[in-house]
Design a protein around this motif. Structure first.
Motif, short mmCIF file in Angstrom:
data_model
loop_
_atom_site.label_atom_id
_atom_site.label_comp_id
_atom_site.label_asym_id
_atom_site.label_seq_id
_atom_site.Cartn_x
_atom_site.Cartn_y
_atom_site.Cartn_z
N UNK A 70 1.06 -1.27 0.01
CA UNK A 70 -0.10 0.02 -0.12
C UNK A 70 0.88 1.12 -0.04
N UNK A 71 1.73 1.21 0.95
CA UNK A 71 2.64 2.41 1.07
C UNK A 71 3.52 2.54 -0.31
N UNK A 72 3.92 1.46 -1.13
CA UNK A 72 4.78 1.63 -2.34
C UNK A 72 3.54 2.44 -3.47
N UNK A 73 2.51 1.81 -3.20
CA UNK A 73 1.54 2.54 -4.45
C UNK A 73 1.38 4.10 -4.00
N UNK A 74 1.17 4.40 -2.91
CA UNK A 74 1.16 5.93 -2.21
C UNK A 74 2.43 6.74 -2.99
N UNK A 75 3.53 5.86 -2.68
CA UNK A 75 4.70 6.38 -3.25
C UNK A 75 5.25 6.28 -4.67
N UNK A 76 4.22 5.65 -5.57
CA UNK A 76 4.49 5.32 -6.62
C UNK A 76 5.85 4.51 -6.98
N UNK A 77 5.86 3.59 -6.07
CA UNK A 77 7.21 2.52 -6.10
C UNK A 77 6.43 1.34 -6.78
N UNK A 91 15.14 1.81 -3.39
CA UNK A 91 14.00 2.51 -2.86
C UNK A 91 13.14 1.62 -2.22
N UNK A 92 12.87 0.47 -2.49
CA UNK A 92 12.13 -0.33 -1.75
C UNK A 92 12.54 -0.90 -0.27
N UNK A 93 13.79 -0.74 -0.26
CA UNK A 93 14.29 -1.20 1.03
C UNK A 93 14.27 -0.12 1.94
N UNK A 94 14.13 1.23 1.32
CA UNK A 94 14.05 2.46 2.27
C UNK A 94 12.42 2.28 2.93
N UNK A 95 11.44 1.85 2.07
CA UNK A 95 10.29 1.87 2.24
C UNK A 95 9.80 0.56 3.17
N UNK A 96 10.58 -0.55 2.92
CA UNK A 96 10.31 -1.50 3.82
C UNK A 96 10.76 -1.11 5.56
N UNK A 97 12.11 -0.78 5.45
CA UNK A 97 12.49 -0.36 6.94
C UNK A 97 11.43 0.65 7.51
N UNK A 98 11.14 1.74 6.79
CA UNK A 98 10.14 2.71 7.26
C UNK A 98 8.81 1.89 7.59
N UNK A 99 8.24 1.16 6.93
CA UNK A 99 7.14 0.30 7.17
C UNK A 99 7.19 -0.66 8.48
N UNK A 100 8.12 -1.51 8.12
CA UNK A 100 8.22 -2.76 8.96
C UNK A 100 8.76 -2.24 10.31
N UNK A 101 10.12 -1.71 10.39
CA UNK A 101 10.55 -1.44 11.56
C UNK A 101 10.03 -0.20 12.23
N UNK A 102 9.38 0.55 11.31
CA UNK A 102 8.55 1.84 12.04
C UNK A 102 7.23 1.38 12.13
#
Ligand SMILES: Nc1ncnc2c1ncn2[C@@H]1O[C@H](COP(=O)(O)OP(=O)(O)OP(=O)(O)O)[C@@H](O)[C@H]1O
Ligand SMILES: [Mg+2]
Length: 284
Positions: A70-77, A91-102
């Motif tokens: 869902x976050x990837x969609x919102x960020x157009x990734x 790009x995806x690993x940044x998002x994964x860290x943001x969403x999972x660890x955050x």
């Protein structure tokens, strides 16, 4: 409302299990519906808190696939899956860290703690909890996807001995400090193996392994391999089943896939004679 005698039966049936499991370690992979629906989230938080309070060491590894997508969609990734694994670029690993660890990790920890469960949120980066190396299942390059090389067991034990419940986001640290995305099922299996856990439970959004519309209640490795080959086990079920068998080989006693859509399925699996879902077994 259930009557008093039924309550009594349920509690009495649970007693031998409570005695057997006191002081043992259970690793729980938390994912699917139990992680996204409000009521199920609450019952999960209560279940793990009860288990902890009766003296079982609980370690949780969580997914978060849907939130990341869902976050990837919102960020157009763009999101690409190969054999149940997410292709992960910079790009995806940044998002994964943001969403999972955050976000995802803190929400789970918060929920458990409001129920009194003493949860502590971590990812593999914290105190080098999960060291990882690049993972290429069946020779396929998935980018910044890792597999666990080692688990900081003394660190987890330190937390468990002090009554805490580690909740781990499956992000590993590679040799050069590169953060790597690890499939939560594989991470749960590796952590259970390293801790020599009594049980590994995958909480998912399906009854268990289902083939031809029927629940497979016990599954042996050779059968699973055939089902994967035939395509009747596919996608997100593949890493679950594969890591289940790898974990059994390391001496973990029992591995189950259970339905997180059923309220309190975790307690039912652990404290009743019937058991639910799919149990993975050694051959024969
Ligand atoms: N034989 C099978 N039996 C049951 N489910 C299967 C089978 N083959 C494939 N699947 C799929 O695997 C899915 C479960 O894996 P999935 O990765 O989607 O969920 P999860 O691992 O519980 O959650 P998350 O990945 O978010 O942590 C099921 O919803 C189903 O669509
Ligand atoms: Mg999955």
């Amino acid at each position: 409302m259930i009557d008093a005698s039924t309550k009594e039966e349920v509690l009495i049936e649970a007693l031998p299990y409570i005695q057997t499991y006191e002081g043992k370690t259970f690793v729980i992979k938390y994912g699917g519906a139990a992680m996204t629906e409000d009521q199920l989230k609450q019952t999960f938080a209560k279940d793990v808190t009860i288990l902890r309070k009766i003296g079982i060491n609980i370690v949780i590894i969580h997914g978060g696939g849907k939130e990341i997508t869902e976050a990837a969609k919102a960020f157009n990734i763009k999101t690409t899956f190969i054999g149940g694994h997410r292709y992960t670029d910079e790009k995806m690993i940044e998002l994964v860290v943001m969403m999972l660890a955050g976000k995802v990790n803190k929400e789970i920890v918060n929920l458990i703690n409001t129920n009194g469960g003493n949860a502590i949120g971590l990812c593999g980066v914290d105190n080098m909890l999960l060291r990882a190396q690049k993972h290429m299942p069946d020779g396929v390059d998935l980018g910044l996807v890792g597999e666990i090389a080692s688990v900081n067991v003394p660190f987890i034990n330190l937390l468990l001995q002090n009554g805490m419940m580690p909740v781990i986001a499956p992000i590993g640290v590679g040799e050069n400090g590169q953060m790597l995305n690890i499939n939560a099922d594989l991470a749960a299996g590796a952590v259970a193996a390293a801790l020599k856990a009594e049980k590994l439970v995958y909480l998912s959004d399906i009854e268990g392994v289902v083939v031809n519309n029927k629940l497979v209640s016990t599954l042996a490795r050779s059968e699973a391999a055939k089902m994967i080959e035939a395509g009747s086990i596919f996608g997100g079920m593949i890493p679950k089943v594969r890591s289940a068998f790898d974990t059994l080989e390391t001496g973990v006693n029992k591995v189950h896939i259970i339905d997180g859509r059923i309220k309190h399925s975790l307690l039912l699996e652990i404290f009743t004679d019937e058991g639910i879902g799919t149990q993975m077994t050694h051959e024969g």
